[in-house]
Design an enzyme around this catalytic site. Structure first.
Site, PDB file in Angstrom:
ATOM      1  N   HIS A 160      38.656  40.918  34.912  1.00  0.00           N
ATOM      2  CA  HIS A 160      38.773  41.243  36.341  1.00  0.00           C
ATOM      3  C   HIS A 160      38.497  42.720  36.583  1.00  0.00           C
ATOM      4  O   HIS A 160      37.746  43.085  37.497  1.00  0.00           O
ATOM      5  CB  HIS A 160      40.172  40.891  36.837  1.00  0.00           C
ATOM      6  CG  HIS A 160      40.520  41.513  38.156  1.00  0.00           C
ATOM      7  ND1 HIS A 160      40.062  41.025  39.360  1.00  0.00           N
ATOM      8  CD2 HIS A 160      41.268  42.605  38.455  1.00  0.00           C
ATOM      9  CE1 HIS A 160      40.509  41.770  40.350  1.00  0.00           C
ATOM     10  NE2 HIS A 160      41.248  42.747  39.829  1.00  0.00           N
ATOM     11  N   HIS A 165      36.449  45.822  39.524  1.00  0.00           N
ATOM     12  CA  HIS A 165      36.630  47.234  39.863  1.00  0.00           C
ATOM     13  C   HIS A 165      35.659  48.141  39.108  1.00  0.00           C
ATOM     14  O   HIS A 165      35.224  49.166  39.644  1.00  0.00           O
ATOM     15  CB  HIS A 165      38.077  47.640  39.615  1.00  0.00           C
ATOM     16  CG  HIS A 165      39.042  46.850  40.433  1.00  0.00           C
ATOM     17  ND1 HIS A 165      39.127  46.979  41.810  1.00  0.00           N
ATOM     18  CD2 HIS A 165      39.943  45.880  40.090  1.00  0.00           C
ATOM     19  CE1 HIS A 165      40.041  46.143  42.275  1.00  0.00           C
ATOM     20  NE2 HIS A 165      40.550  45.457  41.262  1.00  0.00           N
ATOM     21  N   GLU A 206      39.739  43.833  47.315  1.00  0.00           N
ATOM     22  CA  GLU A 206      40.029  42.752  46.361  1.00  0.00           C
ATOM     23  C   GLU A 206      39.354  41.435  46.737  1.00  0.00           C
ATOM     24  O   GLU A 206      38.769  40.787  45.872  1.00  0.00           O
ATOM     25  CB  GLU A 206      41.542  42.536  46.225  1.00  0.00           C
ATOM     26  CG  GLU A 206      42.263  43.622  45.440  1.00  0.00           C
ATOM     27  CD  GLU A 206      42.004  43.582  43.938  1.00  0.00           C
ATOM     28  OE1 GLU A 206      41.292  42.667  43.462  1.00  0.00           O
ATOM     29  OE2 GLU A 206      42.505  44.467  43.234  1.00  0.00           O
ATOM     30  N   SER A 225      35.147  38.679  39.895  1.00  0.00           N
ATOM     31  CA  SER A 225      35.544  38.387  38.519  1.00  0.00           C
ATOM     32  C   SER A 225      35.971  36.942  38.332  1.00  0.00           C
ATOM     33  O   SER A 225      36.384  36.567  37.236  1.00  0.00           O
ATOM     34  CB  SER A 225      36.685  39.319  38.107  1.00  0.00           C
ATOM     35  OG  SER A 225      37.800  39.171  38.970  1.00  0.00           O
TER      36      SER A 225
END
Length: 301
Positions: A160, A165, A206, A225
């Site tokens: 993730h 990110h 997010e 992700s």
């Protein structure tokens, strides 16, 4: 070629084709997996933001999980991610065959945007997590999701953080938005204000989406992700990007998101987040008419 359908079949699915109870996910039920996960999480204990992440010797099973996800997310991103993400992914230079060390990812990000990974053991309190972004540090974990369900995880893992990110923070445009959120966190004194800010962060960086060419495309890190989620965007209720609406909307950090907020472009996203973050303070909630945090729909406290 990786058989993605075989992996997807192992994820607990309910009658509507969505994830079943989080407690049924193998990552929460496998004792040996949990021992390994917790041992890697413990490496981040008592660190300060900016501390270097310790190196990890990943197992072949963990590298295999990475390769499975890498093979799935390449075409999924091409079909379902926005142009800004696709450009950032090219700059992120994510290895296909192995899990990169935090130090390797951080060095690459520093050369692009000045950001760096700092270690986390799991979910991080809002003040520390959001506030560190102002100083260009992002809290990232080092453990890997369960190999039986590589296409979805109910908690952040190294996949993730790198595919989500890490891609964002290779882009100056996205990195600027993270710093905006970080500066806003520094202006908050109350937990209520930080909770409001965390909801805006959640529904943008997010799980944010934007409309391109008449289609809904993902840019949020949690979507980028998760093959199992990014390929089901058509199932979501899509609302126009609106700070007040986001502030009033409950969310679940462990499951699929029923509601997503769509920007019209990266410029539109910046035009909405910029003034909100610059003017953010402890009275932002009352000004928006948000006097209490909405209940997180089944999520963790």
């Amino acid at each position: 070629m990786t058989d993605l359908s075989a992996h997807a079949a192992r994820i607990p699915i309910d009658a509507d084709g969505r994830l079943g109870p989080v407690s049924h996910h193998p990552g929460f039920r496998d004792r040996r997996y949990l021992e390994r996960r917790n041992s890697l999480a413990a490496l981040a204990s008592e660190h300060a933001p900016g501390d270097a992440s310790p190196p990890v010797t990943y197992t072949e099973t963990e590298h295999r999980t990475w390769r499975t996800v890498h093979a799935a997310l390449g075409p999924a991103h091409r079909d379902h991610a926005c142009r800004a993400v696709l450009d950032a992914r090219e700059d992120a230079a994510i290895p296909a065959d192995r899990i990169p060390q935090h130090a390797e990812v951080g060095a690459h990000l520093r050369s692009r945007t000045g950001f760096d990974f700092t270690p986390a053991g799991g979910f991080v309190p809002n003040r520390r997590f959001l506030g560190s972004m102002e100083r260009s540090f992002f809290h990232a974990v080092q453990f890997v999701r369960h190999p039986a369900a590589p296409l979805y995880t109910p908690e952040p893992d190294v996949i993730h953080d790198v595919f989500g990110h890490g891609v964002h923070l290779a882009s100056p445009e996205f990195a600027a938005l993270y710093r905006l959120i970080g500066r806003a966190a520094g202006q908050a004194r109350t937990e209520a204000a930080l909770d409001l800010l965390s909801r805006v962060y959640w529904f943008t960086l997010e799980v944010g989406v934007m409309t391109e060419g008449g289609a809904v495309k993902a840019y949020g890190a949690a979507l980028l992700s998760s093959y199992a989620e990014i390929t089901q965007l058509a199932r979501n209720e899509i609302r126009e990007l609106d700070i007040q609406d986001m502030a009033r909307t409950a969310y679940d950090v462990t499951g699929y998101q029923p509601v997503l907020f769509s920007a019209r472009s990266m410029r539109h996203l910046g035009d909405v987040l910029g003034p909100f973050c610059e003017e953010f303070d402890d009275e932002t909630g009352p000004r928006l008419g948000v006097t209490a945090a909405p209940r997180r729909a089944g999520g963790r406290p």
